[in-house]
Motif scaffolding. Structure first.
Motif, PDB file in Angstrom:
ATOM      1  N   THR A   4     -19.068  10.286  55.729  1.00 38.18           N
ATOM      2  CA  THR A   4     -19.319   9.186  56.659  1.00 38.18           C
ATOM      3  C   THR A   4     -20.098   8.071  55.965  1.00 38.18           C
ATOM      4  OG1 THR A   4     -19.399  10.762  58.494  1.00 38.18           O
ATOM      5  CG2 THR A   4     -20.274   8.570  58.920  1.00 38.18           C
ATOM      6  N   ALA A   5     -21.121   8.465  55.187  1.00 38.59           N
ATOM      7  CA  ALA A   5     -21.904   7.463  54.443  1.00 38.59           C
ATOM      8  C   ALA A   5     -21.024   6.747  53.431  1.00 38.59           C
ATOM      9  CB  ALA A   5     -23.072   8.144  53.737  1.00 38.59           C
ATOM     10  N   GLY A   6     -20.190   7.516  52.723  1.00 37.76           N
ATOM     11  CA  GLY A   6     -19.275   6.907  51.752  1.00 37.76           C
ATOM     12  C   GLY A   6     -18.298   5.955  52.414  1.00 37.76           C
ATOM     13  N   SER A   7     -17.797   6.338  53.598  1.00 38.02           N
ATOM     14  CA  SER A   7     -16.853   5.486  54.332  1.00 38.02           C
ATOM     15  C   SER A   7     -17.530   4.202  54.809  1.00 38.02           C
ATOM     16  CB  SER A   7     -16.275   6.250  55.534  1.00 38.02           C
ATOM     17  OG  SER A   7     -15.553   7.380  55.100  1.00 38.02           O
ATOM     18  N   THR A   8     -18.782   4.317  55.238  1.00 35.57           N
ATOM     19  CA  THR A   8     -19.542   3.137  55.672  1.00 35.57           C
ATOM     20  C   THR A   8     -19.686   2.139  54.527  1.00 35.57           C
ATOM     21  OG1 THR A   8     -20.781   4.469  57.267  1.00 35.57           O
ATOM     22  CG2 THR A   8     -21.745   2.350  56.632  1.00 35.57           C
ATOM     23  N   LEU A   9     -20.004   2.665  53.347  1.00 37.93           N
ATOM     24  CA  LEU A   9     -20.145   1.793  52.178  1.00 37.93           C
ATOM     25  C   LEU A   9     -18.795   1.211  51.746  1.00 37.93           C
ATOM     26  CD1 LEU A   9     -22.761   3.727  50.006  1.00 37.93           C
ATOM     27  CD2 LEU A   9     -23.131   1.857  51.622  1.00 37.93           C
ATOM     28  N   LEU A  10     -17.707   1.966  51.941  1.00 37.51           N
ATOM     29  CA  LEU A  10     -16.371   1.436  51.636  1.00 37.51           C
ATOM     30  C   LEU A  10     -16.012   0.292  52.581  1.00 37.51           C
ATOM     31  CD1 LEU A  10     -14.233   4.592  50.723  1.00 37.51           C
ATOM     32  CD2 LEU A  10     -14.522   2.535  49.326  1.00 37.51           C
ATOM     33  N   VAL A  11     -16.363   0.437  53.868  1.00 34.08           N
ATOM     34  CA  VAL A  11     -16.134  -0.640  54.841  1.00 34.08           C
ATOM     35  C   VAL A  11     -16.872  -1.896  54.394  1.00 34.08           C
ATOM     36  CG1 VAL A  11     -16.661  -1.428  57.197  1.00 34.08           C
ATOM     37  CG2 VAL A  11     -15.650   0.821  56.846  1.00 34.08           C
ATOM     38  N   SER A  12     -18.169  -1.740  54.112  1.00 39.19           N
ATOM     39  CA  SER A  12     -18.985  -2.884  53.718  1.00 39.19           C
ATOM     40  C   SER A  12     -18.560  -3.428  52.364  1.00 39.19           C
ATOM     41  CB  SER A  12     -20.461  -2.468  53.685  1.00 39.19           C
ATOM     42  OG  SER A  12     -21.294  -3.587  53.681  1.00 39.19           O
ATOM     43  N   GLY A  13     -18.300  -2.536  51.419  1.00 39.12           N
ATOM     44  CA  GLY A  13     -17.905  -2.964  50.080  1.00 39.12           C
ATOM     45  C   GLY A  13     -16.579  -3.686  50.063  1.00 39.12           C
ATOM     46  N   THR A  14     -15.653  -3.264  50.932  1.00 37.42           N
ATOM     47  CA  THR A  14     -14.354  -3.928  51.019  1.00 37.42           C
ATOM     48  C   THR A  14     -14.505  -5.355  51.532  1.00 37.42           C
ATOM     49  OG1 THR A  14     -13.235  -1.824  51.433  1.00 37.42           O
ATOM     50  CG2 THR A  14     -12.046  -3.806  52.031  1.00 37.42           C
ATOM     51  N   MET A  15     -15.382  -5.546  52.521  1.00 35.70           N
ATOM     52  CA  MET A  15     -15.571  -6.883  53.096  1.00 35.70           C
ATOM     53  C   MET A  15     -16.324  -7.812  52.146  1.00 35.70           C
ATOM     54  SD  MET A  15     -16.332  -6.415  57.154  1.00 35.70           S
ATOM     55  CE  MET A  15     -17.417  -5.015  57.089  1.00 35.70           C
ATOM     56  N   ILE A  16     -17.357  -7.270  51.487  1.00 37.19           N
ATOM     57  CA  ILE A  16     -18.181  -8.116  50.615  1.00 37.19           C
ATOM     58  C   ILE A  16     -17.418  -8.351  49.322  1.00 37.19           C
ATOM     59  CG2 ILE A  16     -20.390  -8.347  49.416  1.00 37.19           C
ATOM     60  CD1 ILE A  16     -21.556  -6.474  51.532  1.00 37.19           C
ATOM     61  N   GLY A  17     -16.543  -9.313  49.338  1.00 37.53           N
ATOM     62  CA  GLY A  17     -15.698  -9.588  48.185  1.00 37.53           C
ATOM     63  C   GLY A  17     -15.291 -11.038  48.143  1.00 37.53           C
ATOM     64  N   ALA A  18     -13.997 -11.260  47.972  1.00 39.47           N
ATOM     65  CA  ALA A  18     -13.499 -12.622  47.777  1.00 39.47           C
ATOM     66  C   ALA A  18     -13.825 -13.528  48.957  1.00 39.47           C
ATOM     67  CB  ALA A  18     -11.991 -12.586  47.535  1.00 39.47           C
ATOM     68  N   GLY A 197      -7.265  -3.119  56.534  1.00 37.30           N
ATOM     69  CA  GLY A 197      -6.208  -2.487  55.751  1.00 37.30           C
ATOM     70  C   GLY A 197      -6.620  -1.135  55.187  1.00 37.30           C
ATOM     71  N   SER A 198      -7.930  -0.892  55.135  1.00 42.14           N
ATOM     72  CA  SER A 198      -8.435   0.379  54.601  1.00 42.14           C
ATOM     73  C   SER A 198      -8.669   1.429  55.685  1.00 42.14           C
ATOM     74  CB  SER A 198      -9.761   0.145  53.853  1.00 42.14           C
ATOM     75  OG  SER A 198      -9.594  -0.811  52.841  1.00 42.14           O
ATOM     76  N   ILE A 199      -8.517   1.067  56.959  1.00 34.80           N
ATOM     77  CA  ILE A 199      -8.805   2.005  58.054  1.00 34.80           C
ATOM     78  C   ILE A 199      -7.949   3.273  57.974  1.00 34.80           C
ATOM     79  CG2 ILE A 199      -8.708   2.334  60.569  1.00 34.80           C
ATOM     80  CD1 ILE A 199      -9.775  -0.495  60.884  1.00 34.80           C
ATOM     81  N   PRO A 200      -6.621   3.186  57.702  1.00 37.90           N
ATOM     82  CA  PRO A 200      -5.846   4.426  57.573  1.00 37.90           C
ATOM     83  C   PRO A 200      -6.386   5.348  56.477  1.00 37.90           C
ATOM     84  CG  PRO A 200      -4.373   2.555  57.809  1.00 37.90           C
ATOM     85  CD  PRO A 200      -5.751   1.992  57.615  1.00 37.90           C
ATOM     86  N   SER A 201      -6.784   4.766  55.333  1.00 36.67           N
ATOM     87  CA  SER A 201      -7.349   5.570  54.237  1.00 36.67           C
ATOM     88  C   SER A 201      -8.654   6.226  54.671  1.00 36.67           C
ATOM     89  CB  SER A 201      -7.607   4.693  53.013  1.00 36.67           C
ATOM     90  OG  SER A 201      -6.445   4.031  52.613  1.00 36.67           O
ATOM     91  N   LEU A 202      -9.506   5.475  55.382  1.00 37.98           N
ATOM     92  CA  LEU A 202     -10.784   6.014  55.842  1.00 37.98           C
ATOM     93  C   LEU A 202     -10.574   7.122  56.866  1.00 37.98           C
ATOM     94  CD1 LEU A 202     -12.822   2.690  56.275  1.00 37.98           C
ATOM     95  CD2 LEU A 202     -13.003   4.345  54.413  1.00 37.98           C
ATOM     96  N   GLY A 208      -9.607  12.434  60.465  1.00 38.97           N
ATOM     97  CA  GLY A 208      -9.379  12.088  61.870  1.00 38.97           C
ATOM     98  C   GLY A 208     -10.608  12.175  62.751  1.00 38.97           C
ATOM     99  N   ASN A 209     -11.809  12.209  62.172  1.00 33.02           N
ATOM    100  CA  ASN A 209     -13.050  12.256  62.962  1.00 33.02           C
ATOM    101  C   ASN A 209     -13.333  10.860  63.516  1.00 33.02           C
ATOM    102  OD1 ASN A 209     -15.723  12.315  63.867  1.00 33.02           O
ATOM    103  ND2 ASN A 209     -16.358  13.805  62.313  1.00 33.02           N
ATOM    104  N   VAL A 210     -12.955  10.633  64.774  1.00 34.44           N
ATOM    105  CA  VAL A 210     -13.049   9.303  65.389  1.00 34.44           C
ATOM    106  C   VAL A 210     -14.506   8.852  65.507  1.00 34.44           C
ATOM    107  CG1 VAL A 210     -12.606   7.966  67.491  1.00 34.44           C
ATOM    108  CG2 VAL A 210     -10.863   9.527  66.626  1.00 34.44           C
ATOM    109  N   LYS A 211     -15.409   9.775  65.816  1.00 35.24           N
ATOM    110  CA  LYS A 211     -16.830   9.427  65.939  1.00 35.24           C
ATOM    111  C   LYS A 211     -17.369   8.906  64.603  1.00 35.24           C
ATOM    112  CE  LYS A 211     -21.282  11.256  67.500  1.00 35.24           C
ATOM    113  NZ  LYS A 211     -22.023  12.449  67.997  1.00 35.24           N
ATOM    114  N   ALA A 212     -17.011   9.584  63.511  1.00 33.92           N
ATOM    115  CA  ALA A 212     -17.448   9.144  62.184  1.00 33.92           C
ATOM    116  C   ALA A 212     -16.810   7.816  61.807  1.00 33.92           C
ATOM    117  CB  ALA A 212     -17.094  10.213  61.135  1.00 33.92           C
ATOM    118  N   LEU A 213     -15.539   7.622  62.172  1.00 33.30           N
ATOM    119  CA  LEU A 213     -14.848   6.361  61.884  1.00 33.30           C
ATOM    120  C   LEU A 213     -15.510   5.203  62.630  1.00 33.30           C
ATOM    121  CD1 LEU A 213     -12.456   4.956  60.484  1.00 33.30           C
ATOM    122  CD2 LEU A 213     -11.069   5.480  62.515  1.00 33.30           C
ATOM    123  N   ARG A 214     -15.843   5.423  63.895  1.00 34.59           N
ATOM    124  CA  ARG A 214     -16.530   4.377  64.678  1.00 34.59           C
ATOM    125  C   ARG A 214     -17.870   4.022  64.054  1.00 34.59           C
ATOM    126  NH1 ARG A 214     -17.173   7.260  70.067  1.00 34.59           N
ATOM    127  NH2 ARG A 214     -18.685   5.632  70.419  1.00 34.59           N
TER     128      ARG A 214
END
Length: 404
Positions: A4-18, A197-202, A208-214
């Motif tokens: 969950t922590a890794g996914s949170t950082l992937l969400v933020s890291g994906t946005m903080i870019g171009a 675009g990364s939501i399916p990968s996450l 499929g843990n919806v609570k963790a995804l939210r």
């Protein structure tokens, strides 16, 4: 919890870019106050639509791609439209990252033959090295992303420590040169929240843990919003609008932003820190978007054509088109983001609204349902369509062009 922590950082890291790095290029003419309003509005809109995907995934297998979701509710036509739009969006976004990453790397390399050759070599090296993590797998992406994210955070803090004391209230009070620029900048700012675009990968990574995804979506996007606000406060506060515009008109690229920081503040340390932060932001975003595109292509081949392609073949399909764009349009950073914004408006707003509409008709009692009901869905749909039309209106000459 670790995933969950890794996914949170992937969400933020994906946005903080171009998108984040393009902000000062596109908002220099707008001013800080209006930029702040635009940021908060788009954050609210796109966090809402990301949560719609979390609601939809309650009704699908955890490894289903966006094309599979669309096929589940709209049949073959839905799969084709959703897949084509997603591919164009991710390819455009990845093209911007490859172009921007190559631009920053080229400025650190000695000139080989000529400037154009050096640029192409830098683009190739950037893509080859960081693309390897995607081909290895999601776990390797999570690991390198965590490391780079925390280095990026430390660099950002250094940038802010150097810039915030130089912030001028007069610079922050600068008004838009043209109010219509708020609309023109929207598609590019839109991509600043482009992790959808990364939501399916996450979702697949979280089994499929919806609570963790939210949690990942809400926490990751909020961290990003705070980054954006402080970044804009710093750049707008330090950089005089008139001089900043002149420098950017001479070089409307990430190097232009670095040079503007150096010329206006006179601090080579600050300029170097901005350069390092820019590079790290592009890399983390490149990783998140590449992963989404890689798995989108894999889902398409597996479920539509019954082809199980190897990871090297999928890597070639993922990275060759952006490389070709970057080779032929080395100055196409903002251009690629504009096209990405146009596709993103459909993919991240229109598509989830349409899918949730179907989901709620077929599944009346799902455990999780995004608040707002039908009125909110209609409002979001109208905003998404409006943002999709903005680039067409700009090309027709009814809205002013942003820098770049």
């Amino acid at each position: 919890m670790n995933k969950t922590a890794g996914s949170t950082l992937l969400v933020s890291g994906t946005m903080i870019g171009a998108g984040m790095l393009a902000m000062p290029l596109t908002s220099a003419e707008i001013g800080f106050s209006f930029t702040l309003v635009l940021l908060i509005a788009l954050w609210g809109l796109l966090t809402y639509t990301a949560l719609l995907f979390a609601e939809i995934y309650q009704t699908a297998e955890h490894d289903a791609g966006i094309g599979t979701l669309a096929a589940q509710y709209f049949g073959r036509a839905g799969r084709i439209i959703a897949t084509v739009v997603l591919l164009v969006f991710l390819y455009a976004l990845l093209s911007a990252y490859v172009t921007g990453g190559g631009s920053i790397l080229a400025s650190s390399l000695p000139t080989i033959a000529d400037k154009e050759t050096t640029s192409k070599l830098a683009i190739g090296l950037f893509t080859l090295f960081f693309g390897a993590f995607i081909i290895i797998g999601t776990k390797s992406v999570d690991g390198i992303n965590r490391l780079l994210f925390f280095i990026m955070l430390g660099t950002l803090l250094l940038v802010l420590c150097l810039m915030l004391p130089k912030v001028s209230l007069d610079n922050l009070m600068a008004m838009p040169l043209d109010n219509a620029l708020l609309l023109s900048a929207s598609p590019i700012f839109f991509t600043s929240f482009g992790f959808h675009g990364s939501i399916p990968s996450l979702n697949n990574y979280l089994q499929g843990n919806v609570k963790a995804l939210r949690f990942s979506i809400l926490t990751g996007s909020t961290i990003t919003l705070i980054f954006y606000i402080v970044w804009q406060l710093s750049t707008h506060g330090v950089l005089s609008q008139t001089l900043f515009l002149q420098i950017l008109k001479d070089d409307p690229t990430l190097n232009g932003l670095v040079n503007a920081s150096l010329q206006i503040t006179g601090s080579p340390i600050l300029a170097q820190a901005v350069k390092i932060f820019s590079a790290l932001a592009l890399i983390t975003s490149f990783l998140g978007v590449s992963l989404g595109l890689f798995e989108c292509i894999e889902d398409l081949l597996k479920r539509s054509f019954n082809i199980s392609a190897g990871r090297l073949s999928l890597g070639a399909l993922t990275f060759l088109p952006p490389l070709l764009f970057a080779f032929f349009y080395p100055q196409g950073f903002v251009l690629a983001l504009s096209y990405a914004g146009q596709m993103f408006a459909f993919y991240a707003v229109v598509l989830p609204v349409a899918l949730v509409w179907k989901v709620r008709k077929q599944h009346a009692h799902l455990p999780y349902r995004v608040a707002g009901g039908t009125p909110m869905l209609l409002l979001v749909l109208v905003l998404g369509v409006a943002i999709t039309l903005i680039p067409f209106i700009m090309r027709a000459g009814y809205l002013p062009q942003v820098i770049g």
